[in-house]
Scaffold this active site. Structure first.
Site, PDB file in Angstrom:
ATOM      1  N   ASP A 204       0.818  -1.221   0.000  1.00 13.95           N
ATOM      2  CA  ASP A 204       0.000   0.000   0.000  1.00 13.95           C
ATOM      3  C   ASP A 204       0.850   1.268   0.000  1.00 13.95           C
ATOM      4  O   ASP A 204       0.417   2.321  -0.428  1.00 13.95           O
ATOM      5  CB  ASP A 204      -0.924  -0.024   1.234  1.00 13.95           C
ATOM      6  CG  ASP A 204      -1.645   1.298   1.449  1.00 13.95           C
ATOM      7  OD1 ASP A 204      -2.478   1.638   0.596  1.00 13.95           O
ATOM      8  OD2 ASP A 204      -1.380   1.984   2.451  1.00 13.95           O
ATOM      9  N   LEU A 285      -6.209   7.002   3.199  1.00 13.68           N
ATOM     10  CA  LEU A 285      -6.463   8.008   2.156  1.00 13.68           C
ATOM     11  C   LEU A 285      -5.372   8.062   1.094  1.00 13.68           C
ATOM     12  O   LEU A 285      -5.390   8.915   0.214  1.00 13.68           O
ATOM     13  CB  LEU A 285      -6.606   9.395   2.801  1.00 13.68           C
ATOM     14  CG  LEU A 285      -7.841   9.573   3.699  1.00 13.68           C
ATOM     15  CD1 LEU A 285      -7.795  10.907   4.418  1.00 13.68           C
ATOM     16  CD2 LEU A 285      -9.119   9.473   2.876  1.00 13.68           C
ATOM     17  N   ARG A 286      -4.396   7.133   1.184  1.00 17.26           N
ATOM     18  CA  ARG A 286      -3.313   7.156   0.196  1.00 17.26           C
ATOM     19  C   ARG A 286      -3.851   6.981  -1.226  1.00 17.26           C
ATOM     20  O   ARG A 286      -3.388   7.626  -2.161  1.00 17.26           O
ATOM     21  CB  ARG A 286      -2.298   6.047   0.486  1.00 17.26           C
ATOM     22  CG  ARG A 286      -1.261   6.441   1.501  1.00 17.26           C
ATOM     23  CD  ARG A 286      -0.014   5.572   1.411  1.00 17.26           C
ATOM     24  NE  ARG A 286       0.802   5.798   2.588  1.00 17.26           N
ATOM     25  CZ  ARG A 286       0.823   5.008   3.637  1.00 17.26           C
ATOM     26  NH1 ARG A 286       0.085   3.918   3.657  1.00 17.26           N
ATOM     27  NH2 ARG A 286       1.581   5.273   4.680  1.00 17.26           N
ATOM     28  N   GLY A 287      -4.812   6.089  -1.383  1.00 19.58           N
ATOM     29  CA  GLY A 287      -5.384   5.830  -2.714  1.00 19.58           C
ATOM     30  C   GLY A 287      -5.969   7.085  -3.328  1.00 19.58           C
ATOM     31  O   GLY A 287      -5.742   7.386  -4.509  1.00 19.58           O
ATOM     32  N   VAL A 290      -2.973   9.630  -4.174  1.00 18.32           N
ATOM     33  CA  VAL A 290      -2.134   9.204  -5.297  1.00 18.32           C
ATOM     34  C   VAL A 290      -2.897   9.322  -6.612  1.00 18.32           C
ATOM     35  O   VAL A 290      -2.348   9.769  -7.628  1.00 18.32           O
ATOM     36  CB  VAL A 290      -1.633   7.750  -5.079  1.00 18.32           C
ATOM     37  CG1 VAL A 290      -1.007   7.203  -6.351  1.00 18.32           C
ATOM     38  CG2 VAL A 290      -0.625   7.689  -3.946  1.00 18.32           C
TER      39      VAL A 290
END
Length: 351
Positions: A204, A285-287, A290
């Site tokens: 991830d 919230l990385r998705g 990015v």
């Protein structure tokens, strides 16, 4: 781009046939390093290392403080070593040199000391100076750190790499002595799925995930073999044939970097991206972040200034497929699942 005859010739990036997904992910990370790196998973012999090296060879030179072990930026204090920062504070002139963007290969058997660097405790205690022997993270600052077979690397080392890549700093502590230096690099990992996957929490942390396979079309396979044979026979002549394309792509990347800050993405599109991440049960919230960054980098690369749904569709699978929770009973490929949810969110019956 003058050909360096004393250096080992590198296969030209623009001559690489196929593997568009991998090439796009690498270019977008070069335009916006804050995307967070690329994990490339695919069969053996599919040109993963060749493509990464070809990209580095294509990139423009950077300015560094001369003879600095950390490739310090002479103008940006966030990318300076302590020694260079002290020179700025004292208003001393910083000698400047130009170098190719560094690419550091991380060997599989590397120790933590080799990666992070070591502190000479004896010298520190006897002479009262912080004697630091820089590691691979120092060499990779402002460049690319490439880890082949990252899924075989010790999890602890992968953690160290990802922490440095995310924070932009490397801290080494020993016996109460602490040294911190800039380590801002693009992390590129590659691996073969047959040798095992990375743990989901590590996977991830990579911004994008490109899946590549062996080219199946016979005519393309023949072309790839012929290209390689021509390059091996006369690398300088082969590179000269692609000089114009290489220069054009390099300029496109430079322009895209400069244009990136002006690219806009509407609130409605940002909302759709977050809807898709929520529908796919993407943790954290990385998705979302990015996907927003990659869409803007793509728009900048193509010379435009506003993100469209088509841009999001182009990059969203690369940004989210590795963040989905694995369901052993699920037969649908994670990439198709992302596209399915995208189509539903945007009200498309088919793409």
């Amino acid at each position: 781009m003058v050909e360096q005859t004393n250096e080992r010739p590198v296969f030209p990036f623009t001559s690489i046939v196929g593997q568009e997904e991998m090439k796009l992910a690498l270019i977008l990370n070069v335009i916006d390093p804050k995307i967070g790196g690329v994990m490339i998973m695919g069969d053996r012999g599919t040109g993963k290392s060749t493509t990464v090296r070809a990209l580095v060879d294509l990139l423009p030179q950077i300015e560094v403080a001369t003879n600095d072990q950390f490739n310090s930026d002479p103008y940006d204090t966030e990318l300076m070593s302590d020694a260079v920062r002290d020179m700025v504070r004292e208003n001393k002139e910083i000698p400047v040199s130009k170098i190719k963007i560094p690419m550091v290969d991380l060997p599989l058997g590397a120790t933590e000391d080799r990666v992070c660097g070591t502190i000479d405790i004896e010298k520190a205690l006897t002479e009262g100076v912080k004697a630091f022997e820089p590691g691979l993270l120092a060499k990779a600052n402002r460049g690319i750190l490439y880890v082949d077979e990252v899924n075989l690397l010790d999890d602890h080392l992968v953690d160290v790499l990802l922490d440095s890549a995310a924070s932009g700093w490397n801290t080494v502590e020993r016996e109460g002595i602490s040294i911190c230096h800039p380590a801002r690099f693009i992390l590129v990992g590659s691996g073969n799925p047959e040798e095992g996957e990375l743990r989901p929490q590590l996977l991830d942390r990579f911004g994008m995930h490109a899946q590549i396979g062996t080219v199946r079309e016979p005519d393309l396979r023949v072309k790839i073999v012929e290209q390689r044979a021509l390059f091996d026979q006369n690398p300088h002549e082969f590179r000269a044939e692609y000089q114009k394309e290489q220069q054009a792509l390099m300029q496109q990347i430079i322009d895209a970097r400069n244009r990136l800050k002006d690219v806009k993405i509407d609130y409605d599109l940002r909302l759709k991206i977050s809807e898709i991440c929520s529908e796919l049960n993407v943790d954290g919230l990385r998705g979302d972040m990015v996907t927003n960054r990659a869409a803007k980098a793509l728009v900048s690369f193509e010379g435009r200034d506003e993100v469209t749904p088509r841009d999001i569709f182009t990059i969203i699978t690369l940004c989210l497929r590795h963040r989905l929770r694995k369901d052993p009973l699920e037969s649908i490929d994670s990439g198709f699942k992302v596209q399915e949810v995208f189509n539903k969110a945007f009200g498309y019956d088919e793409e």
